[in-house]
Design an enzyme around this catalytic site. Structure first.
Site, PDB file in Angstrom:
ATOM      1  N   HIS A 182       0.806  -1.225   0.000  1.00  0.00           N
ATOM      2  CA  HIS A 182       0.000   0.000   0.000  1.00  0.00           C
ATOM      3  C   HIS A 182       0.841   1.278   0.000  1.00  0.00           C
ATOM      4  O   HIS A 182       0.307   2.372  -0.137  1.00  0.00           O
ATOM      5  CB  HIS A 182      -1.004  -0.007   1.159  1.00  0.00           C
ATOM      6  CG  HIS A 182      -0.434   0.346   2.495  1.00  0.00           C
ATOM      7  ND1 HIS A 182       0.072  -0.587   3.363  1.00  0.00           N
ATOM      8  CD2 HIS A 182      -0.308   1.541   3.106  1.00  0.00           C
ATOM      9  CE1 HIS A 182       0.478   0.012   4.466  1.00  0.00           C
ATOM     10  NE2 HIS A 182       0.263   1.308   4.326  1.00  0.00           N
ATOM     11  N   ASP A 211       0.068  -7.768   2.436  1.00  0.00           N
ATOM     12  CA  ASP A 211       0.659  -6.442   2.241  1.00  0.00           C
ATOM     13  C   ASP A 211       2.183  -6.545   2.281  1.00  0.00           C
ATOM     14  O   ASP A 211       2.842  -6.153   3.247  1.00  0.00           O
ATOM     15  CB  ASP A 211       0.143  -5.492   3.323  1.00  0.00           C
ATOM     16  CG  ASP A 211       0.402  -4.028   2.998  1.00  0.00           C
ATOM     17  OD1 ASP A 211       0.823  -3.727   1.866  1.00  0.00           O
ATOM     18  OD2 ASP A 211       0.173  -3.181   3.893  1.00  0.00           O
ATOM     19  N   SER A 217       4.755   2.818   7.158  1.00  0.00           N
ATOM     20  CA  SER A 217       4.418   1.542   6.533  1.00  0.00           C
ATOM     21  C   SER A 217       5.616   0.992   5.784  1.00  0.00           C
ATOM     22  O   SER A 217       6.415   1.736   5.236  1.00  0.00           O
ATOM     23  CB  SER A 217       3.266   1.730   5.540  1.00  0.00           C
ATOM     24  OG  SER A 217       2.100   2.102   6.191  1.00  0.00           O
TER      25      SER A 217
END
Length: 267
Positions: free
Chosen positions: A65, A112, A217
């Site tokens: 993402h 992810d 992230s």
């Protein structure tokens, strides 16, 4: 070499777009030489957008993402402690290939995990080294195990970003708890670890919880010095008791990782 796999644009759903460090402390300079800063152009300058970590001489692991629609001119900077200072240790790379996991689920950020191939090998030094990551069959942390995470993400819900790398020592929550309806419910899968740390009362600082937050992230979650997870996502606000940080379990993807990096044929 396989062609890069790029996922489509996704909705935010339950989760917020990014992770970082709430609470925690500044890391000793270059004490985590595997850390990567993924940066995007902002005017004439580059701005930190996501984290990552080095896993081989031309490979960095991160989260899908972070770049769901492709690299789009982003660069990877290694050997970073201060984002703003001109450190001699810094090495900047173009992204030659981006491989986003083909089964990434935009609804809950399942799978992810992404791999970046740099345009050239890095120069190994005390400030730039590859991390050891967990492979299939290795021991992942159980509930209440202490784990570590690091990054340049927000230090509060107002989006304040640190200049220097921060780190936090947090604890794994049970999967059963994170599957509860008042936590993440069915959006939490077997490919995820959730973790944070409640601050003892009285707290040393303003935060009641140490947690991940916006802007980091793709960074690592370490257990006994081995990277076992990728910082994926937490709640809409950072530091909430029932919305701990979520991390992708790396050992579930050994075959895919080896195929992308050319270590063995993909099944």
């Amino acid at each position: 070499m396989m062609s890069p796999v790029v996922t489509g644009i996704f909705a935010l759903a339950l989760f917020a777009p990014g992770e970082g460090i709430i609470g925690g402390r500044e890391a000793a300079a270059h004490s985590r030489p595997y850390m990567a800063s993924i940066q995007v152009a902002e005017g004439d300058a580059m701005k930190h957008e996501c984290g990552g970590f080095v896993v081989a001489d031309r490979w960095v692991m991160t989260a899908v993402h972070c770049m769901p629609t492709g690299a789009n001119g982003r660069k990877v900077v290694l050997g970073v402690h201060s984002l703003s200072q001109a450190e001699d240790t810094k090495q900047t790379f173009d992204i030659l290939e981006l491989h986003n996991h083909p089964h990434f689920n935009a609804d809950n950020y399942d799978n992810d995990i992404a791999l970046i191939k740099l345009d050239r090998p890095f120069n190994a030094s005390e400030a730039v080294q590859a991390a050891v990551f967990q492979r299939a069959g290795g021991a992942n942390p159980s509930a209440d195990a202490e784990v570590e995470t690091a990054g340049w993400g927000s230090v509060d819900n107002l989006g304040s970003r640190p200049d220097e790398l921060k780190e936090a020592f947090i604890r794994v929550l049970s999967s059963a708890r994170c599957r509860r309806s008042d936590y993440f419910g069915r959006k939490f899968t077997d490919n995820m670890i959730c973790a944070h740390k409640l601050c003892p009362d009285p707290c040393d600082g303003p935060h009641k919880i140490e947690d991940s937050c916006d802007g980091d992230s793709g960074g690592p979650l370490l257990y006994n010095g081995v990277v076992v997870g990728i910082t994926s996502n937490g709640g809409k606000k950072c530091g909430q008791i029932k919305k701990p940080g979520i991390y992708t379990v790396i050992s579930h993807y050994t075959q895919w990782i080896d195929a992308i990096m050319g270590l063995q044929p993909e099944a």
